[in-house]
Scaffold this active site. Structure first.
Site, PDB file in Angstrom:
ATOM      1  CG  MET A 203      55.274  86.587  39.995  1.00 57.10           C
ATOM      2  SD  MET A 203      55.986  87.949  40.968  1.00 57.10           S
ATOM      3  CE  MET A 203      54.542  89.027  41.097  1.00 57.10           C
TER       4      MET A 203
ATOM      5  CB  ILE B  68      48.056  93.055  40.670  1.00 56.46           C
ATOM      6  CG1 ILE B  68      48.007  94.131  39.577  1.00 56.46           C
ATOM      7  CG2 ILE B  68      46.642  92.710  41.138  1.00 56.46           C
ATOM      8  CD1 ILE B  68      47.347  93.666  38.292  1.00 56.46           C
TER       9      ILE B  68
ATOM     10  N   GLY C 149      52.360  85.184  46.150  1.00 59.85           N
ATOM     11  CA  GLY C 149      51.411  84.968  45.060  1.00 59.85           C
ATOM     12  C   GLY C 149      50.765  86.230  44.546  1.00 59.85           C
ATOM     13  CB  SER C 150      51.298  89.013  43.555  1.00 58.04           C
ATOM     14  OG  SER C 150      52.674  88.696  43.686  1.00 58.04           O
ATOM     15  NE  ARG C 151      47.361  90.274  36.062  1.00 57.70           N
ATOM     16  CZ  ARG C 151      46.066  90.362  35.802  1.00 57.70           C
ATOM     17  NH1 ARG C 151      45.221  89.467  36.266  1.00 57.70           N
ATOM     18  NH2 ARG C 151      45.595  91.373  35.099  1.00 57.70           N
TER      19      ARG C 151
END
Length: 232
Positions: free
Chosen positions: A102, A159, A189-191
């Protein structure tokens, strides 16, 4: 609070976790505008971006327990056979891992990829590397869930990324959960990684755009007919 209500009702639904941030940006805009008027408009642009970041739209969720839907909005960044994080207690054998990255413009509300029951929630502190890097799965701060399903246990790992500094989890252990149900949110902002047991086949490709709760990323068993959806 009228600004928040206006944004929420006329532009896009905003998750309640975003209210303090939107209000903070708006107040800062007023203060900056009092100092130097053009700064007010810059602040308002940032306020609208903040509301957009915390948007929480409804989704049409496929109603089929053989389908695995994306847990996040973003880009499919990796499809690999990888051993799951130790804290999930899913064993050491490699599982099919599908990762969705993301960026700061994607919706950051995360959703359950499948229906089941939450067996484990495991939080682990860590670094804040770029979430697109493969080593971020091992080194970054993360929050993992294990969902018990009719196809076995599935791991879902939120994450943190380079900018993200807070992972929120909305669910608890032993709770039942539906596919597409909101499970958490990661700020800026991440995953999200999904670890799937044997029998699951990927239905996406690296680089593909995924929509949380809607895009089918994997499937158990053979292909079926038309998929029925519901709003969530």
């Amino acid at each position: 609070m009228s600004l928040l209500n206006t944004v929420r009702n006329t532009i896009v639904p905003v998750h309640k976790e975003g209210y303090p941030f939107v209000l903070g940006f708006f107040v800062a805009s007023l203060v900056l505008g009092w100092i130097f008027k053009p700064l007010f408009w810059i602040g308002m642009v940032l306020t609208l971006w903040c509301a957009y970041f915390f948007r929480d739209p409804e989704r049409n969720v496929p109603q089929d327990d053989d389908l695995v839907v994306s847990p996040a909005d973003g880009k499919v960044s990796a499809i690999q056979m990888v051993s799951p994080p130790l804290e999930l207690n899913l064993g050491s054998e490699p599982m099919l891992r599908i990762s969705v990255f993301m960026n700061v413009f994607d919706c950051h509300v995360n959703r359950s990829p499948i229906r089941g029951r939450i067996r484990t929630i495991a939080y682990r502190e860590g670094s804040f590397l770029n979430a697109e890097l493969d080593k971020a799965s091992e080194q970054n701060e993360r929050n993992g869930l294990v969902v018990e399903t009719g196809h076995g246990e599935i791991g879902v790992v939120q994450i943190a990324g380079l900018v993200a500094r807070r992972i929120l989890c909305f669910v608890r252990e032993n709770e039942p959960i539906d596919a597409g149900e909101r499970i958490g949110l990661i700020r800026f902002g991440s995953r999200v990684d999904v670890f799937l047991p044997a029998g699951a086949a990927s239905r996406v490709s690296v680089g593909q755009t995924a929509i949380a709760g809607e895009t089918v990323i994997a499937e158990f068993g053979s292909a079926k007919g038309p998929v029925i959806s519901r709003r969530s």
